[in-house]
Design an enzyme around this catalytic site. Structure first.
Site, mmCIF file in Angstrom:
data_model
loop_
_atom_site.group_PDB
_atom_site.id
_atom_site.type_symbol
_atom_site.label_atom_id
_atom_site.label_comp_id
_atom_site.label_asym_id
_atom_site.label_seq_id
_atom_site.Cartn_x
_atom_site.Cartn_y
_atom_site.Cartn_z
ATOM 1 C CG ASP A 73 -0.175 -0.292 2.527
ATOM 2 O OD1 ASP A 73 0.627 0.801 2.898
ATOM 3 O OD2 ASP A 73 -0.252 -1.172 2.976
ATOM 4 C CD GLU B 98 18.755 -23.509 -16.695
ATOM 5 O OE1 GLU B 98 17.393 -23.736 -16.289
ATOM 6 O OE2 GLU B 98 19.602 -24.054 -15.761
#
Ligand code: GLA
Length: 727
Positions: free
Chosen positions: A531, A611
């Site tokens: 928030d 990777e």
């Protein structure tokens, strides 16, 4: 001047670049709301109508005039007990047992700059960027004063509202409910867009008509919560991303909240945002006051995208603070999904070395390094380094990590205590528990009573004791349960949820004062306290414990309605994903994590060479786009809850650069083609695909769109950079 006051007519007008907000003090001293929406000229008091309405009472001041009723008139700050039967912004319980507060106008003041709120987060601005209006209302009987605060950020198209309740009377009152904003609409049919969810699946969008009756969302958990985010949109029926009127309300608070929307008997709509009224009974003695956290308001007449962009700018530039608010963030490698509790110093060093090799900036040692903490059942509160487990001191570990060329960060969860901890054994009364009752456990832990200064002081000292052991540049501040027992051994229970939150803010403020360069990432089981309140202290918040790229598309889509990408903690994790078991390519995971602050959360030291090579390229790509992603304008191009793809883009303010991101969600036999229409480009400018060199006009990309390849793979992702070129 953003704020105008017409003294004779007692009309206040707040003007931003594209919006107007107006209110009026009427002949009886009531503060009536007149208008909020697109810019207008003139006085809007002609909109007020007066008719004799059955069962809508009339205040005594109006004599025998039966056409005047608080039950019908639009108000700025509706109160209980004065004949308005709709939802109230304020409920005051008086010493005589009545619930009544009759507020009338006393005075006003206009000031340069934006007001601040003691002990609470709030929008900040330079003196020349904002103005403040303070209106004082008073109840002549109980002596309660309400100071309504309005902050106007003209350029940002933002208005903020807060309220300070002051007991100027002699008798104690109890505030039973307090909001900071109310929007009363005389006309209009609105949908409410709210963002619901659960742990690991936060901020799903719900769009529902505001019908007759009262509809509420909120949190009773002591945090803003995974379940409902404290931010909503009221959108005119039919409003879309590109068109239509919509209003946003963002509560700058991280504790329990309440939002109510109501359509009344005359088809008028009221929306109220404020503190949760359950578990809240806040007594104020003579001279005491309560500051209600503020609401940020914005209006767009051009749909949801423009509304979101106003909030993004406001939160990024006027909520987030500190050197990291606008600066490039470190690319993190977090140890959680790489090792969980199963690590020692050597594990962290190995991660740091592989991070250095890949181009990652920082390694974060997550949960499990302190007290007795080999799983999540013990140790919280014992903020002492477990050197036996690490096999070294913290200082040695940090020096090793730094020597590998990588910065160091650490996880903490200061608000908690495990029953199996030395802290709990020493101070059982510091945990929030109701005497005589067995506690409710969450993740097998209890909440520390952060409404108490003595509790905060000791934890603060212990956390500083850790931070002083070496070059710690980042902390992940976690919070892994909801408050169940709203109780304190020393504080009045009705004050606890609010005082708790102020305690957390106080702790964070002190921590930042002592370590001004410390970068704090907020977290509450992922996005349980995601928030604007937390963003004032922690400019980045771990968006969700769910790192699955496909689920994240929805979570990040919901998050994007208010919160800028720079606040959204997002990492590439292992495949198959640990939360869902779903497999996605490293490329797709990278594209999705780049709609956030970007980082990694997997055992980079045991990746294949292939990777590793891909990750190196990914990091170079991210750094190339970073400025555009973190500070560019964000556009949603699809709705991943309904569409066959998730698509979004970033465009620079001058429209010269844009980055398109697409993940295809559907794959079927003889597959149909997905076309994605871009936004935010200059229509008549020519753009070049930075990779292929193909050229398109902005208008073509925005009106005709781009066809996406039909490949035989699951969840393919595409990322395309466009640069404006001269023909
Ligand atoms: C929470 C966080 C995770 C991780 C764990 C550690 O769930 O959201 O990222 O830090 O706690 O216990």
């Amino acid at each position: 001047m953003a704020i105008h006051y017409q003294r004779e007519k007692r009309i206040f007008t707040l003007q931003t670049e594209h919006t107007t907000y107006q209110m009026k003090v009427d002949d009886f001293g009531f503060l009536l709301h007149l208008y909020y929406g697109g810019s207008i000229s003139g006085d809007m008091d002609y909109l007020l109508t007066y008719y004799d309405r059955g069962f809508s009472g009339n205040p005594a001041d109006v004599g025998d005039n039966r056409t005047y009723s608080m039950d019908v008139l639009p108000q700025e700050y509706p109160v209980s007990g004065v004949g308005d039967y709709r939802n109230s912004a304020l409920v005051i319980h008086n010493v005589d047992g009545s619930d009544c507060c009759d507020l009338r106008y006393v005075s006003c003041e206009i000031k340069e700059g934006k007001y601040g709120l003691p002990g609470l987060p709030a929008v900040y601005a330079e003196k020349e960027e904002a103005q403040t209006l303070e209106i004082t209302l008073e109840d002549g009987v109980n002596g309660v004063q309400v100071r309504l605060l309005y902050g106007v950020l003209e350029k940002e198209d933002i208005i903020t509202r807060s309220a300070v309740i002051v007991n100027c009377g002699k008798e104690e009152i109890v505030v039973e409910k307090a909001a900071s904003s109310c929007l009363d609409f005389l006309t209009g049919e609105y949908d409410l867009l709210s963002f619901y969810g659960r742990h690991a699946m936060e901020r799903n969008l719900q769009r529902a008509e505001i019908g007759h009756g009262s509809y509420a969302i909120g949190s009773r958990r002591g945090t803003s919560s995974h379940q409902y985010n404290p931010a909503v949109i009221l959108a005119e029926k039919g409003a879309t991303e590109n068109a239509g009127s919509c209003y946003g309300m963002v509560f700058v608070y991280s504790g329990s909240f309440l939002f109510e929307a109501e359509k009344d008997q005359y088809e008028q709509t009221r929306a109220i945002m404020g503190l949760q009224s359950e578990y809240f009974h806040y007594p104020l003695r003579e001279g005491e006051k309560l500051v209600v956290p503020e609401t940020i308001l914005a209006y767009s007449e051009n749909g949801l995208t423009a509304l979101s962009q106003k909030f993004h700018r406001c939160i990024r530039e006027h909520i987030c603070r500190g050197k990291y608010s606008r600066q490039s963030r470190p690319i993190l490698l977090n140890s959680w999904e790489a090792a969980y509790f199963n690590f020692n110093g050597a594990t962290i060093l190995k991660l740091a070395k592989s991070a250095a090799e890949l181009g990652i900036d920082m390694v974060v040692m997550d949960d499990g390094w302190f007290g007795k903490r080999d799983d999540d059942n013990s140790g919280l509160g014992d903020w002492h380094v477990n050197e036996e487990k690490l096999g070294c001191t913290l200082g040695e570990l940090i020096r090793g990590v730094n020597a590998a060329g990588v910065r160091f960060g650490i996880w903490i969860e200061p608000e908690m205590v495990s029953e199996n901890s030395d802290l709990y054994r020493e101070h059982p009364d510091w945990a929030m528990q109701i005497p005589g009752r067995k506690p409710v456990r969450g993740r097998n832990q209890l909440m520390l009573d952060f409404s108490r200064e003595d509790v905060r002081k000791l934890i603060f000292e212990r956390i500083c004791g850790i931070l002083d052991q070496g070059n710690i540049e980042y902390i992940k501040w976690d919070m892994n349960r909801s408050i169940a027992e709203v109780y304190s051994a020393v504080n009045y229970p009705g004050k606890v949820t609010y005082d708790y939150m102020l305690g957390v803010y106080d702790f964070l403020e002190k921590l930042l004062a002592r370590y001004p360069d410390l970068f704090i990432e907020g977290c509450s089981g992922g996005g349980g306290r995601f928030d604007a309140g937390m963003m004032y202290y922690t400019p980045q918040i771990w968006c969700s414990d769910n790192t699955d790229a496909v689920d994240r598309l929805r979570i990040q889509y919901g998050t994007s309605f208010f919160y800028p990408v720079s606040t959204v903690g997002s990492h590439v994790s292992a495949s198959p994903n640990h939360q869902t078991g779903r497999s996605t390519s490293l490329h797709t995971r990278g594209v999705v994590a780049m709609a956030g602050t970007f980082g990694y959360e997997l055992a980079t030291d045991s990746l294949s060479e292939e990777e590793k090579e891909e990750i190196k390229i990914q990091i170079v790509q991210y750094k190339k786009y970073e400025e555009l992603i973190q500070n560019g304008n964000y556009y949603r191009l699809s709705n991943p809850f309904h569409d066959a793809c998730a698509a979004w883009m970033f465009a620079s303010e001058d429209k010269k650069r844009a980055l398109l991101n697409v993940v295809l969600l559907e794959n079927h036999g003889n597959m149909t083609i997905t076309y994605v229409k871009l936004k935010g480009l200059a229509s008549d400018a020519l753009y070049e695909d930075a990779e292929t060199g193909e050229r398109y006009y902005g208008s073509a990309l925005m009106e005709g769109g781009l066809p996406m390849p039909a490949e035989k793979v699951e969840y393919p992702a595409y990322q395309k950079e466009f640069r404006m070129v001269t023909a």
